[in-house]
Enzyme design. Structure first.
Site, PDB file in Angstrom:
ATOM      1  N   ASP A  86       0.868  -1.214  -0.054  1.00 28.45           N
ATOM      2  CA  ASP A  86       0.177   0.164  -0.013  1.00 28.45           C
ATOM      3  C   ASP A  86       0.738   1.282   0.053  1.00 28.45           C
ATOM      4  O   ASP A  86       1.305   1.632   0.797  1.00 28.45           O
ATOM      5  CB  ASP A  86      -1.012   0.035   1.319  1.00 28.45           C
ATOM      6  CG  ASP A  86      -2.090   0.913   1.154  1.00 28.45           C
ATOM      7  OD1 ASP A  86      -2.042   1.583   0.047  1.00 28.45           O
ATOM      8  OD2 ASP A  86      -2.697   0.985   2.214  1.00 28.45           O
ATOM      9  N   ALA A  87       1.343   1.820  -1.244  1.00 29.63           N
ATOM     10  CA  ALA A  87       2.087   2.798  -1.414  1.00 29.63           C
ATOM     11  C   ALA A  87       1.472   4.216  -1.795  1.00 29.63           C
ATOM     12  O   ALA A  87       2.017   5.359  -1.782  1.00 29.63           O
ATOM     13  CB  ALA A  87       3.271   2.437  -2.297  1.00 29.63           C
ATOM     14  N   LYS A  88       0.377   3.951  -2.638  1.00 30.26           N
ATOM     15  CA  LYS A  88      -0.291   5.012  -2.973  1.00 30.26           C
ATOM     16  C   LYS A  88       0.616   5.945  -3.758  1.00 30.26           C
ATOM     17  O   LYS A  88       0.361   7.217  -3.938  1.00 30.26           O
ATOM     18  CB  LYS A  88      -1.100   5.744  -2.023  1.00 30.26           C
ATOM     19  CG  LYS A  88      -2.077   4.902  -1.340  1.00 30.26           C
ATOM     20  CD  LYS A  88      -2.630   5.842  -0.204  1.00 30.26           C
ATOM     21  CE  LYS A  88      -3.830   4.697   0.487  1.00 30.26           C
ATOM     22  NZ  LYS A  88      -3.200   3.880   1.366  1.00 30.26           N
ATOM     23  N   ARG A  89       1.417   5.617  -4.652  1.00 31.85           N
ATOM     24  CA  ARG A  89       2.376   6.313  -5.355  1.00 31.85           C
ATOM     25  C   ARG A  89       1.704   7.109  -6.546  1.00 31.85           C
ATOM     26  O   ARG A  89       0.938   6.581  -7.360  1.00 31.85           O
ATOM     27  CB  ARG A  89       3.648   5.751  -5.914  1.00 31.85           C
ATOM     28  CG  ARG A  89       4.457   4.968  -4.754  1.00 31.85           C
ATOM     29  CD  ARG A  89       4.949   6.155  -3.698  1.00 31.85           C
ATOM     30  NE  ARG A  89       5.801   5.602  -3.051  1.00 31.85           N
ATOM     31  CZ  ARG A  89       6.251   6.088  -1.732  1.00 31.85           C
ATOM     32  NH1 ARG A  89       5.660   7.090  -1.040  1.00 31.85           N
ATOM     33  NH2 ARG A  89       6.964   5.577  -0.897  1.00 31.85           N
TER      34      ARG A  89
END
Length: 259
Positions: A86-89
């Site tokens: 879960d990085a949401k880059r």
């Protein structure tokens, strides 16, 4: 095997759609207690998990040591369980290329969350990886999703439908595209989401209702994330018992929807 197929096989093998969120918060033992804490959680829950979801923010908050802990954790995860980072880059294509290499090439996670609001070329570097998946933020579980994601455009579509259009555009490419759809804001949304894999937060501490998701009769391998409800519930139960409880609750909701 494509990511979607692997996740579907895991759900079938376990009878579970539970995604165990790994959000470590250093407590009385400090940062050095975190690796053992995470190992206990993984060891006790993996047999009942469809996926694991380490959240980059919690590891980054511990500085370099946190990144070292994450790297070691990823190298020791059970091979049977897909890992969603879960990085949401979100960045321009050239920078995203390095993010993609970091997560898929170096850490070898199975999937990653991305913020798609820089447009299609910002997700393209992630689309050429065989057996991998991405989850685009479509309708998140926070109240602020109403500020942009659920706004209605002049042509009648919601903004989140522009996100799903990116996923439809990527069909046929090596990487599978799914969406993040928060359970707390799913009402009136699910009917407009393609039957692609969903990562669904908002069930545990955020109080989302499973009924609408279960009743949608989707065939995609959707997984429902629980983090605090497993890691930090003050109920005296083990991580294993909490995972079983949440997995059973999710399964029962699906069974009731088709009964």
């Amino acid at each position: 095997m494509r990511y979607r197929e692997r996740l579907q096989a895991r759900i079938a093998a376990t009878g579970s759609r539970l995604c165990v969120g790994l959000d470590p918060r250093p407590g009385d033992g400090g940062i050095e207690a975190v690796p053992d804490f995470l190992k206990r959680v993984v060891d006790e829950t993996w047999q009942h998990a469809a996926a694991f979801k380490p959240n980059m923010a919690y590891f980054e908050a511990m500085g370099l040591r946190g990144i070292e802990i994450l790297e070691k954790l990823l190298g020791e995860m059970p091979s049977e369980v897909p890992v969603i980072l879960d990085a949401k880059r979100s960045d321009i294509g050239e920078t995203q290329k390095y993010y993609a290499h970091s997560y898929f090439g170096h850490w070898k996670v199975d999937a990653v969350t991305l913020n798609p609001f820089l447009g299609y070329d910002s997700i393209e570097p992630f689309l050429g990886w065989e057996g991998k998946g991405i989850y685009l933020l479509a309708v998140t579980s926070n109240a602020g999703s109403a500020d942009f994601q659920r706004q209605t455009l002049a042509d009648g579509r919601a903004v989140f439908e522009l996100v799903t259009a990116l996923g439809e555009r990527a069909k046929g490419l090596p990487t599978d595209v799914g969406y993040v759809v928060g359970l707390t804001n799913a009402a009136g949304v699910l009917a407009k989401i393609p039957d692609a894999p969903l990562l669904v937060p908002g069930l545990g501490a955020q109080g989302g209702d499973l009924a609408a998701l279960a009743a949608a009769a989707r065939t995609a391998p959707d997984v429902i994330n629980v983090s605090r409800g497993i890691l930090y519930a003050d109920d005296g139960n083990s991580y294993r018992d909490r995972a079983i409880s949440w997995a059973t609750r999710i399964s029962q909701a699906y069974e009731e929807a088709v009964a």
